[in-house]
Scaffold this motif. Structure first.
Motif, PDB file in Angstrom:
ATOM      1  N   LEU A   1      45.918  23.269  35.991  1.00  0.00           N
ATOM      2  CA  LEU A   1      45.207  21.808  35.973  1.00  0.00           C
ATOM      3  C   LEU A   1      43.749  22.077  35.304  1.00  0.00           C
ATOM      4  N   PHE A   2      43.273  23.124  34.748  1.00  0.00           N
ATOM      5  CA  PHE A   2      42.049  23.052  34.312  1.00  0.00           C
ATOM      6  C   PHE A   2      42.022  22.622  32.881  1.00  0.00           C
ATOM      7  N   PRO A   3      40.894  21.852  32.796  1.00  0.00           N
ATOM      8  CA  PRO A   3      40.791  21.156  31.242  1.00  0.00           C
ATOM      9  C   PRO A   3      40.301  22.059  30.225  1.00  0.00           C
ATOM     10  N   ALA A   4      39.961  23.345  30.552  1.00  0.00           N
ATOM     11  CA  ALA A   4      39.373  24.123  29.623  1.00  0.00           C
ATOM     12  C   ALA A   4      39.328  25.561  30.117  1.00  0.00           C
ATOM     13  N   ASN A   5      38.878  26.419  29.202  1.00  0.00           N
ATOM     14  CA  ASN A   5      38.928  27.891  29.544  1.00  0.00           C
ATOM     15  C   ASN A   5      37.441  28.083  29.213  1.00  0.00           C
ATOM     16  N   TRP A   6      36.562  29.004  30.132  1.00  0.00           N
ATOM     17  CA  TRP A   6      35.417  29.539  29.474  1.00  0.00           C
ATOM     18  C   TRP A   6      34.937  30.984  30.222  1.00  0.00           C
ATOM     19  N   PRO A   7      33.849  31.547  29.558  1.00  0.00           N
ATOM     20  CA  PRO A   7      33.660  32.928  30.425  1.00  0.00           C
ATOM     21  C   PRO A   7      32.763  33.117  31.235  1.00  0.00           C
ATOM     22  N   TYR A   8      32.148  31.984  31.799  1.00  0.00           N
ATOM     23  CA  TYR A   8      30.930  31.655  32.583  1.00  0.00           C
ATOM     24  C   TYR A   8      31.254  32.098  33.771  1.00  0.00           C
ATOM     25  N   THR A   9      32.367  32.398  34.427  1.00  0.00           N
ATOM     26  CA  THR A   9      32.744  32.586  35.668  1.00  0.00           C
ATOM     27  C   THR A   9      34.063  33.467  35.583  1.00  0.00           C
ATOM     28  N   ILE A  10      34.571  33.948  36.864  1.00  0.00           N
ATOM     29  CA  ILE A  10      35.666  34.720  37.062  1.00  0.00           C
ATOM     30  C   ILE A  10      36.661  33.953  38.056  1.00  0.00           C
ATOM     31  N   THR A  11      37.812  33.374  37.823  1.00  0.00           N
ATOM     32  CA  THR A  11      38.592  32.561  38.484  1.00  0.00           C
ATOM     33  C   THR A  11      39.579  33.825  39.135  1.00  0.00           C
ATOM     34  N   SER A  12      39.870  33.731  40.417  1.00  0.00           N
ATOM     35  CA  SER A  12      40.978  34.651  40.925  1.00  0.00           C
ATOM     36  C   SER A  12      42.013  33.564  41.214  1.00  0.00           C
ATOM     37  N   GLN A  13      43.211  34.416  40.887  1.00  0.00           N
ATOM     38  CA  GLN A  13      44.529  33.574  41.160  1.00  0.00           C
ATOM     39  C   GLN A  13      44.693  33.714  42.785  1.00  0.00           C
ATOM     40  N   GLY A  14      44.871  32.584  43.425  1.00  0.00           N
ATOM     41  CA  GLY A  14      44.966  32.521  44.770  1.00  0.00           C
ATOM     42  C   GLY A  14      43.879  31.675  45.318  1.00  0.00           C
ATOM     43  N   SER A  15      43.898  31.905  46.836  1.00  0.00           N
ATOM     44  CA  SER A  15      43.052  30.985  47.696  1.00  0.00           C
ATOM     45  C   SER A  15      41.815  32.274  48.156  1.00  0.00           C
ATOM     46  N   SER A  16      41.349  31.666  49.338  1.00  0.00           N
ATOM     47  CA  SER A  16      40.440  32.353  50.216  1.00  0.00           C
ATOM     48  C   SER A  16      40.830  33.898  50.231  1.00  0.00           C
ATOM     49  N   GLY A  17      39.998  34.977  49.859  1.00  0.00           N
ATOM     50  CA  GLY A  17      40.146  36.097  49.931  1.00  0.00           C
ATOM     51  C   GLY A  17      40.613  36.832  48.779  1.00  0.00           C
ATOM     52  N   SER A  18      41.115  35.891  47.762  1.00  0.00           N
ATOM     53  CA  SER A  18      41.889  36.564  46.446  1.00  0.00           C
ATOM     54  C   SER A  18      40.469  37.051  45.530  1.00  0.00           C
ATOM     55  N   ASP A  19      39.373  36.673  45.826  1.00  0.00           N
ATOM     56  CA  ASP A  19      38.127  37.092  45.190  1.00  0.00           C
ATOM     57  C   ASP A  19      37.492  38.280  45.524  1.00  0.00           C
ATOM     58  N   ARG A  20      37.899  38.866  46.540  1.00  0.00           N
ATOM     59  CA  ARG A  20      37.373  40.078  47.222  1.00  0.00           C
ATOM     60  C   ARG A  20      37.432  41.252  46.096  1.00  0.00           C
ATOM     61  N   ARG A  21      38.595  41.620  45.759  1.00  0.00           N
ATOM     62  CA  ARG A  21      38.742  42.780  44.802  1.00  0.00           C
ATOM     63  C   ARG A  21      38.137  42.660  43.299  1.00  0.00           C
ATOM     64  N   PHE A  22      37.921  41.466  42.924  1.00  0.00           N
ATOM     65  CA  PHE A  22      36.643  41.234  41.941  1.00  0.00           C
ATOM     66  C   PHE A  22      35.303  41.721  42.236  1.00  0.00           C
ATOM     67  N   LEU A  23      34.934  41.180  43.639  1.00  0.00           N
ATOM     68  CA  LEU A  23      33.617  41.788  43.839  1.00  0.00           C
ATOM     69  C   LEU A  23      33.629  43.247  44.118  1.00  0.00           C
ATOM     70  N   VAL A  24      34.545  43.804  44.365  1.00  0.00           N
ATOM     71  CA  VAL A  24      34.535  45.343  44.335  1.00  0.00           C
ATOM     72  C   VAL A  24      34.261  45.721  42.854  1.00  0.00           C
ATOM     73  N   ALA A  25      35.273  45.252  42.062  1.00  0.00           N
ATOM     74  CA  ALA A  25      35.103  45.665  40.527  1.00  0.00           C
ATOM     75  C   ALA A  25      33.928  45.478  40.292  1.00  0.00           C
ATOM     76  N   LEU A  26      33.208  44.429  40.310  1.00  0.00           N
ATOM     77  CA  LEU A  26      32.049  44.034  39.732  1.00  0.00           C
ATOM     78  C   LEU A  26      30.825  44.984  40.374  1.00  0.00           C
ATOM     79  N   ALA A  27      30.650  45.241  41.415  1.00  0.00           N
ATOM     80  CA  ALA A  27      29.771  46.009  41.945  1.00  0.00           C
ATOM     81  C   ALA A  27      29.894  47.473  41.540  1.00  0.00           C
ATOM     82  N   MET A  28      31.196  47.977  41.479  1.00  0.00           N
ATOM     83  CA  MET A  28      31.306  49.537  40.962  1.00  0.00           C
ATOM     84  C   MET A  28      30.994  49.546  39.545  1.00  0.00           C
ATOM     85  N   THR A  29      31.314  48.802  38.523  1.00  0.00           N
ATOM     86  CA  THR A  29      31.013  48.404  37.159  1.00  0.00           C
ATOM     87  C   THR A  29      29.575  48.287  36.913  1.00  0.00           C
ATOM     88  N   LEU A  30      28.798  47.638  37.786  1.00  0.00           N
ATOM     89  CA  LEU A  30      27.352  47.204  37.499  1.00  0.00           C
ATOM     90  C   LEU A  30      26.663  48.788  38.003  1.00  0.00           C
TER      91      LEU A  30
END
Length: 523
Positions: free
Chosen positions: A187-216
């Motif tokens: 349903l997204f009208p566009a794609n952009w690089p400004y955010t990270i969108t996790s597939q799923g609902s609440s909690g699906s974002d946590r693994r991305f947070l771990v990845a960003l923290a460790m990469t930084l």
């Protein structure tokens, strides 16, 4: 951008004492904020606590992929660690990064006044912080007539279109779940690089947070400093995330749609590889942020029956258009000439079709370095593709959007993508056919009655009408108007002359029912 913010701070900020900082916690209050005059507030004197190097960089209970490598890198020395990095949770702890995973990481806490104003909740961007920031809000708009994810909210609102790119250029990157915006239908009208969108609902974002923290934390100290100074932290994180997905093994994979979905499956993140690439990134090899600009635009400010704008947004690294006209194909010229490498390396550009029918999209570079390109896109009916991770709920996902990625290569690395998107009205049923005299196909009919078919459409961007229009042409192919048929059996001819100028249409959108606006003909 960094220099401009510093200048604003020097001019506007009164002399005051910094906000006291507690180890691992940074409290932000209304008194810390200064208006910029551009719809955002800044906290120039906010102080982050010094990183305690006597504390483990990774908690003992952290068994994530890459944790052992990050411990080794920290023990060897030379990496940035969590100095100058701030974690911002914007869902009041609903889906937060466990403090025990990264004991050195500073976390943002909002003061009572900001909480009462809901400045701590939902979409980020109204407050700019003098730090490298990553965060999340595992929330969505679930009530009211226009439910949507936070990312779709940003893409379809003027405020979101303004504040989200600004965060990207000021070293901030946030994660939001797609929450029903990317399940059986995209349903997204566009794609952009400004955010990270996790597939799923609440909690699906946590693994991305771990990845960003460790990469930084894994960036070499000099590389991190260079990224921060150039405002390239977020684009570089996006490049590293996408380059190390489970579906991406080669450079060609990275330059394809495999690496750049509008929403990412958490299981596809390879955190250890992200940490390794960050640790190996040299300061003199940092890729640039691609900047786009439309030079010639075949999409119009007033098109279709309702005379609506086809230009959804023009932002530095993402351009989005909505197909509203009756044409078979459209053309635009886009340039990335404003892109500059932070180390003055020569750049070559790649323009790649990431989503859409290759037979209906042509990309013609206009110079030897590929700085500019002519894009020609023909009408796309909705199409389906396999949906990784859909399981029994949905094996395929329906799309109605073309995505084109623009990448800059500096001789060492490819950049994060800038994106050109064209969204099609999937709730309409259109028929095109070749003209009798040959040439490009021309419109035969449009069924606007999404309500009768139970078809979903975004009421912020589109509308429905209880009729089907069949196009009529004269002998030389000149459009004359429409044979209009209503669901109740009525029929009449509506001439183009009767319809009036598309810029001043004789139609109005009735929003009495906000979830399903209807087009009314005033003729």
């Amino acid at each position: 951008m960094r220099a401009l913010l510093c200048l604003i701070w020097l001019i506007l900020v009164p002399v005051s004492l910094p906000t006291p900082a507690v180890a691992g916690e940074v409290t932000l209050s209304s008194a810390d904020l200064v208006e910029t005059g551009s719809g955002a507030r800044i906290a120039p004197d906010l102080v982050l606590p010094a990183e305690d190097r006597n504390v483990p960089i990774v908690g003992e209970a952290n068994t994530q992929d890459g944790a052992r490598l990050l411990r080794h890198l920290a023990g060897r020395g030379g990496i940035n660690g969590f100095s100058g990095i701030l974690y911002d949770n914007r869902d009041r702890g609903h889906s937060t990064l466990d403090p025990g995973l990264f004991p050195r990481l500073s976390r943002l806490v909002y003061g009572p006044a900001l909480v009462s104003e809901e400045q701590d909740y939902g979409l980020a961007g109204r407050i700019l912080l003098p730090a490298v920031v990553f965060g999340n809000s595992s929330t969505a708009i679930t009530n009211g007539p226009i439910p949507r994810s936070q990312v779709r909210l940003a893409m379809t609102s003027r405020m979101g279109q303004a504040i989200t790119p600004r965060l990207y250029e000021t070293n901030a990157l946030y994660v939001y779940p797609e929450h029903r915006d990317h399940d059986s239908e995209d349903l997204f009208p566009a794609n952009w690089p400004y955010t990270i969108t996790s597939q799923g609902s609440s909690g699906s974002d946590r693994r991305f947070l771990v990845a960003l923290a460790m990469t930084l934390a894994a960036f070499p100290a000099d590389t991190f400093a260079a990224l921060r100074e150039a405002g390239l932290v977020a684009p570089t994180l996006q490049m590293i995330l996408r380059r190390n997905l489970a579906t991406v093994s080669t450079r060609e994979d990275y330059l394809s749609g495999r690496a750049h979905p509008v929403a990412f499956e958490p299981a596809q993140i390879r955190i250890g590889r992200m940490v390794a690439q960050a640790a190996d990134l040299r300061a003199d090899a940092i890729p640039p942020m691609v900047r786009l600009k439309v030079v010639e635009d075949g999409f119009r400010p007033a098109a279709g029956l309702a005379g609506l704008d086809e230009r959804l947004f023009d932002t530095p690294s993402a351009i989005a258009r909505i197909w509203r006209s009756f044409d078979w194909d459209r053309e635009m010229v886009v340039t990335a000439a404003d892109t500059a490498d932070p180390n003055a390396r020569p750049l070559r550009f790649e323009w790649r079709l990431l989503k859409g029918d290759p037979a209906r999209v042509q990309i013609e570079p206009l110079d030897s370095e590929g700085r500019s390109a002519r894009i020609t896109v023909a009408w796309h009916d909705p199409f389906s593709e396999p949906a990784p991770g859909g399981g029994e709920d949905y094996a395929t996902r329906r799309h109605a959007r073309v995505d084109i990625g623009v990448f800059a290569h500096n001789g060492v690395h490819d950049s994060a993508p800038a994106l050109v998107s064209i969204a099609f009205p999937a709730h309409q049923v259109r028929r095109y056919a070749a003209a009798e005299s040959g040439g490009a196909p021309r419109l035969v009919s449009i069924d606007y009655d999404a309500a009768a078919r139970g078809a979903y459409f975004d009421p912020v961007l589109h509308w429905t009408a209880p009729w089907t229009d069949e196009a009529r042409y004269d002998l030389d192919g000149t459009p004359l108007g429409w044979n209009r048929r209503w669901a109740d059996g009525r029929e009449r001819f509506v001439s183009f002359r009767e319809m009036g100028n598309p810029a001043e249409p004789r139609y109005r959108i009735d929003r009495t029912a906000p979830e399903r606006p209807q087009l009314r003909f005033d003729g």
